[in-house]
Write a protein that holds these residues in place. Structure first.
Motif, PDB file in Angstrom:
ATOM      1  N   PRO A  69       0.753  -1.263  -0.072  1.00 16.64           N
ATOM      2  CA  PRO A  69      -0.136   0.004  -0.065  1.00 16.64           C
ATOM      3  C   PRO A  69       0.769   1.265   0.347  1.00 16.64           C
ATOM      4  O   PRO A  69       2.147   1.228   0.307  1.00 16.64           O
ATOM      5  CB  PRO A  69      -0.770  -0.205   1.192  1.00 16.64           C
ATOM      6  N   THR A  70       0.413   2.238  -0.448  1.00 15.76           N
ATOM      7  CA  THR A  70       0.811   3.660  -0.427  1.00 15.76           C
ATOM      8  C   THR A  70       0.057   4.803  -0.462  1.00 15.76           C
ATOM      9  O   THR A  70      -1.235   4.602  -0.777  1.00 15.76           O
ATOM     10  CB  THR A  70       1.648   3.788  -1.722  1.00 15.76           C
ATOM     11  N   CYS A  71       0.426   5.730   0.387  1.00 15.58           N
ATOM     12  CA  CYS A  71      -0.395   6.802   0.613  1.00 15.58           C
ATOM     13  C   CYS A  71      -0.304   8.042  -0.299  1.00 15.58           C
ATOM     14  O   CYS A  71      -1.259   9.104  -0.363  1.00 15.58           O
ATOM     15  CB  CYS A  71      -0.553   7.334   2.204  1.00 15.58           C
ATOM     16  N   SER A  72       0.644   7.830  -1.100  1.00 13.79           N
ATOM     17  CA  SER A  72       1.179   9.072  -2.004  1.00 13.79           C
ATOM     18  C   SER A  72       0.184   9.101  -3.220  1.00 13.79           C
ATOM     19  O   SER A  72       0.273   7.987  -4.149  1.00 13.79           O
ATOM     20  CB  SER A  72       2.566   8.811  -2.520  1.00 13.79           C
ATOM     21  N   LEU A  73      -0.491  10.126  -3.541  1.00 14.75           N
ATOM     22  CA  LEU A  73      -1.325  10.313  -4.640  1.00 14.75           C
ATOM     23  C   LEU A  73      -0.543  10.231  -5.788  1.00 14.75           C
ATOM     24  O   LEU A  73      -0.902   9.578  -6.837  1.00 14.75           O
ATOM     25  CB  LEU A  73      -2.378  11.515  -4.605  1.00 14.75           C
ATOM     26  N   ASP A  74       0.512  10.718  -5.877  1.00 19.62           N
ATOM     27  CA  ASP A  74       1.488  10.807  -7.296  1.00 19.62           C
ATOM     28  C   ASP A  74       1.662   9.273  -7.441  1.00 19.62           C
ATOM     29  O   ASP A  74       1.793   9.001  -8.559  1.00 19.62           O
ATOM     30  CB  ASP A  74       2.947  11.636  -6.802  1.00 19.62           C
ATOM     31  N   VAL A  78      -1.188   7.459  -8.965  1.00 19.69           N
ATOM     32  CA  VAL A  78      -1.524   8.069 -10.294  1.00 19.69           C
ATOM     33  C   VAL A  78      -0.577   7.522 -11.244  1.00 19.69           C
ATOM     34  O   VAL A  78      -0.796   7.001 -12.419  1.00 19.69           O
ATOM     35  CB  VAL A  78      -1.633   9.531 -10.377  1.00 19.69           C
ATOM     36  N   THR A  79       0.703   7.562 -10.630  1.00 20.61           N
ATOM     37  CA  THR A  79       1.858   7.112 -11.925  1.00 20.61           C
ATOM     38  C   THR A  79       1.736   5.460 -12.016  1.00 20.61           C
ATOM     39  O   THR A  79       1.794   4.970 -13.028  1.00 20.61           O
ATOM     40  CB  THR A  79       3.195   7.404 -10.924  1.00 20.61           C
ATOM     41  N   ALA A  80       1.478   4.836 -10.931  1.00 21.96           N
ATOM     42  CA  ALA A  80       1.153   3.257 -11.163  1.00 21.96           C
ATOM     43  C   ALA A  80      -0.009   3.022 -11.975  1.00 21.96           C
ATOM     44  O   ALA A  80      -0.053   2.012 -12.685  1.00 21.96           O
ATOM     45  CB  ALA A  80       1.009   2.482  -9.679  1.00 21.96           C
ATOM     46  N   PHE A  81      -1.011   3.534 -11.791  1.00 19.78           N
ATOM     47  CA  PHE A  81      -2.532   3.288 -12.505  1.00 19.78           C
ATOM     48  C   PHE A  81      -2.059   3.616 -14.035  1.00 19.78           C
ATOM     49  O   PHE A  81      -2.440   3.171 -14.863  1.00 19.78           O
ATOM     50  CB  PHE A  81      -3.502   4.285 -11.853  1.00 19.78           C
ATOM     51  N   LYS A 135       0.879   3.922 -15.460  1.00 16.35           N
ATOM     52  CA  LYS A 135       1.798   2.650 -16.256  1.00 16.35           C
ATOM     53  C   LYS A 135       1.144   1.460 -16.526  1.00 16.35           C
ATOM     54  O   LYS A 135       1.082   0.995 -17.492  1.00 16.35           O
ATOM     55  CB  LYS A 135       2.664   2.572 -15.212  1.00 16.35           C
ATOM     56  N   TRP A 136       0.139   1.003 -15.698  1.00 16.86           N
ATOM     57  CA  TRP A 136      -0.897  -0.326 -15.643  1.00 16.86           C
ATOM     58  C   TRP A 136      -1.713   0.154 -17.122  1.00 16.86           C
ATOM     59  O   TRP A 136      -1.760  -0.747 -17.898  1.00 16.86           O
ATOM     60  CB  TRP A 136      -1.645  -0.295 -14.566  1.00 16.86           C
ATOM     61  N   LEU A 137      -2.309   1.228 -17.169  1.00 22.81           N
ATOM     62  CA  LEU A 137      -3.303   1.576 -18.294  1.00 22.81           C
ATOM     63  C   LEU A 137      -2.538   1.654 -19.677  1.00 22.81           C
ATOM     64  O   LEU A 137      -2.920   1.414 -20.487  1.00 22.81           O
ATOM     65  CB  LEU A 137      -3.815   2.725 -17.984  1.00 22.81           C
ATOM     66  N   ALA A 138      -1.342   2.237 -19.567  1.00 22.96           N
ATOM     67  CA  ALA A 138      -0.294   2.248 -20.599  1.00 22.96           C
ATOM     68  C   ALA A 138      -0.040   1.037 -21.264  1.00 22.96           C
ATOM     69  O   ALA A 138       0.053   0.885 -22.405  1.00 22.96           O
ATOM     70  CB  ALA A 138       0.926   3.192 -20.402  1.00 22.96           C
ATOM     71  N   GLU A 139       0.213  -0.077 -20.406  1.00 24.51           N
ATOM     72  CA  GLU A 139       0.311  -1.117 -20.927  1.00 24.51           C
ATOM     73  C   GLU A 139      -0.863  -1.960 -21.669  1.00 24.51           C
ATOM     74  O   GLU A 139      -0.976  -3.051 -22.460  1.00 24.51           O
ATOM     75  CB  GLU A 139       0.724  -2.257 -19.855  1.00 24.51           C
ATOM     76  N   ARG A 140      -2.178  -1.073 -21.592  1.00 22.91           N
ATOM     77  CA  ARG A 140      -3.359  -1.515 -22.085  1.00 22.91           C
ATOM     78  C   ARG A 140      -3.886  -0.510 -23.199  1.00 22.91           C
ATOM     79  O   ARG A 140      -4.788  -0.379 -23.574  1.00 22.91           O
ATOM     80  CB  ARG A 140      -4.480  -1.754 -21.195  1.00 22.91           C
ATOM     81  N   SER A 153      -3.581  10.577 -16.688  1.00 19.17           N
ATOM     82  CA  SER A 153      -2.874  11.598 -15.986  1.00 19.17           C
ATOM     83  C   SER A 153      -3.732  12.107 -14.780  1.00 19.17           C
ATOM     84  O   SER A 153      -4.804  11.936 -14.679  1.00 19.17           O
ATOM     85  CB  SER A 153      -2.349  12.618 -17.011  1.00 19.17           C
ATOM     86  N   ILE A 154      -2.800  12.779 -14.103  1.00 18.89           N
ATOM     87  CA  ILE A 154      -3.625  13.438 -12.856  1.00 18.89           C
ATOM     88  C   ILE A 154      -4.793  14.197 -13.573  1.00 18.89           C
ATOM     89  O   ILE A 154      -5.724  14.572 -12.532  1.00 18.89           O
ATOM     90  CB  ILE A 154      -2.431  14.384 -12.317  1.00 18.89           C
ATOM     91  N   GLU A 155      -4.849  14.841 -14.407  1.00 19.87           N
ATOM     92  CA  GLU A 155      -5.921  15.435 -15.166  1.00 19.87           C
ATOM     93  C   GLU A 155      -7.181  14.895 -15.251  1.00 19.87           C
ATOM     94  O   GLU A 155      -8.159  15.485 -15.122  1.00 19.87           O
ATOM     95  CB  GLU A 155      -5.298  16.403 -16.320  1.00 19.87           C
TER      96      GLU A 155
END
Length: 62
Positions: free
Chosen positions: A28-33, A36-39, A41-46, A51-53
């Motif tokens: 787990p992580t509490c960092s929003l950054d 967002v970065t992990a999500f 990256k996961w979506l980019a693989e798809r 982005s944050i926007e």
């Protein structure tokens, strides 16, 4: 890449559910950054751009 905002609500929901299964296997992580970065990256693989926007899009006034 397909922009996240171009996906229908049901497509976004399916991806979020699928991502949650992946997320459950990570520390787990509490960092929003970090989240967002992990999500993104996961979506980019798809072949989906995210982005944050996409979390808090800027509103335009007409």
């Amino acid at each position: 890449m397909t922009p996240w905002s171009d996906l229908a609500a049901d497509e976004q929901l399916k991806l979020r559910v699928d991502y949650q299964a992946h997320l459950d296997s990570l520390p787990p992580t509490c960092s929003l950054d970090d989240k967002v970065t992990a999500f993104a990256k996961w979506l980019a693989e798809r072949d989906i751009a995210f982005s944050i926007e996409d979390i808090s899009p800027k509103k335009t006034h007409n």
